[in-house]
Design a protein around this motif. Structure first.
Motif: not given
Length: 349
Positions: A200-206
């Motif tokens: 979805e063209a989103m960054d993600i941080t865990l």
């Protein structure tokens, strides 16, 4: 009503700010996270008690006071402001407050105005946020399973958040997903969440769960070290380290197979305090110098004690001169008290 500070009044309050905010360890403090409310429309199990007690509304700073506080930090060299909660979009008048702060973006004195939200109200506010000059937001989302989401948030509707994410992207906002890694709630889903976010063209941080505030569950049961998560993901994908910083504590990699960016926030397994450039201010005007420490300053007293910003500026500078090297987070035994008693919803994300 939009918060408006007249030019004459602003000039009369402005203090000479040639000296930047430098803490005892030589770190320049130019990033301020400001909570506008401790209230939230969710009750996430790792964040707060199911029957959380919130502050009386009368205890909160008014939006005019919050504007003045934010502007004082801008005068002192802050180039990034992040607005947080609780859930900031639940507070009536918040959008007018954001519109007022946007004048600092127009002037060029503020590089970035951002927002952390749970996404439940994004569908109705995304266009307004974009119009006010916000270009990217962080959205807290820990699962893509509707039943899990309802359980973790104690009643939340995942569909509404997904609708809000679409509205944000349609409005031109860049979105980063923040997901707290929880051993018995979403450990088996984290890789799929990364793949979804990147599609979805989103960054993600865990993020590792942090020992902040009282919750019903034992944090030892929730805790999932990020080293373990990263090793699992590395068996599926190629993770290439990136020399990228967005102002926060995340360390980033590129997932070669998806082309997307993945961040790791590791308050327990790998400290990030050496480069800390941040402070936090609560909705009551309490300045906290470190997320994991109680030391700070009461800026409410300085705000309300005088119309002149001299006392406020002196309070901020004095507090920064005491900023500690780092936090002392630890999750090592069952039943341990949290590192600090205040809930995350009080301090802001």
């Amino acid at each position: 009503m939009t918060v408006v500070i007249s030019a004459d009044k602003a000039r009369s309050r402005r203090i000479c700010t040639s000296a930047p905010l430098i803490d005892p360890f030589g770190r320049r403090i130019d990033y301020v996270r400001v909570s506008v409310t401790d209230r939230c429309d969710l009750r996430c199990t790792y964040c707060m008690l199911e029957r959380q007690t919130f502050l009386p509304r009368a205890d909160l700073l008014s939006f005019a006071e919050l504007d003045r506080l934010c502007s004082a930090f801008v005068d002192l060299g802050a180039t990034r402001l992040r607005l947080t909660g609780g859930e900031p979009l639940v507070r009536k008048g918040f959008m007018d407050f954001v519109a007022g702060l946007s004048r600092h973006l127009v002037s060029g004195r503020l590089r970035e105005l951002t927002l952390t939200t749970n996404g439940t109200r994004l569908a109705r506010h995304a266009e307004g946020l974009a119009a006010a000059g916000i270009r990217r937001i962080n959205v807290s989302l820990d699962t893509l399973d509707p039943d899990r989401y309802r359980r973790i948030t104690r009643g939340g509707d995942l569909g509404g958040v997904l609708e809000g994410l679409k509205a944000a992207r349609d409005a031109g906002l860049r979105v980063k997903i923040n997901a707290v890694a929880l051993r018995h709630d979403n450990a088996d889903e984290l890789a799929d969440m990364v793949a979804w976010a990147h599609s979805e063209a989103m960054d993600i941080t865990l993020i590792e769960t942090m020992p902040l505030g009282m919750v019903e569950e034992d944090r030892m049961d929730q805790y999932l070290p990020m080293s373990e998560v990263r090793a699992t993901l590395a068996r599926r994908w190629t993770l290439a380290s990136l020399d990228v910083r967005t102002g926060g504590p995340a360390r980033y990699v590129e997932v070669r197979e998806t082309g997307g960016r993945l961040g790791f926030i590791t308050p327990l397994t790998h400290g990030f305090c050496e480069g800390c450039n941040r402070v936090r201010v609560t909705c009551t005007g309490q300045l906290y110098l470190c997320l994991g420490q109680e030391d700070g300053a009461d800026l409410q007293a300085a705000l309300r004690g005088s119309d002149d910003d001299g006392a406020l500026t002196r309070s901020i500078r004095e507090a920064i001169s005491r900023k500690p090297r780092g936090h002392d987070f630890e999750i090592s035994r069952r039943g341990a008290a949290p590192a600090v008693p205040r809930p995350m919803s009080m301090t802001g994300g």
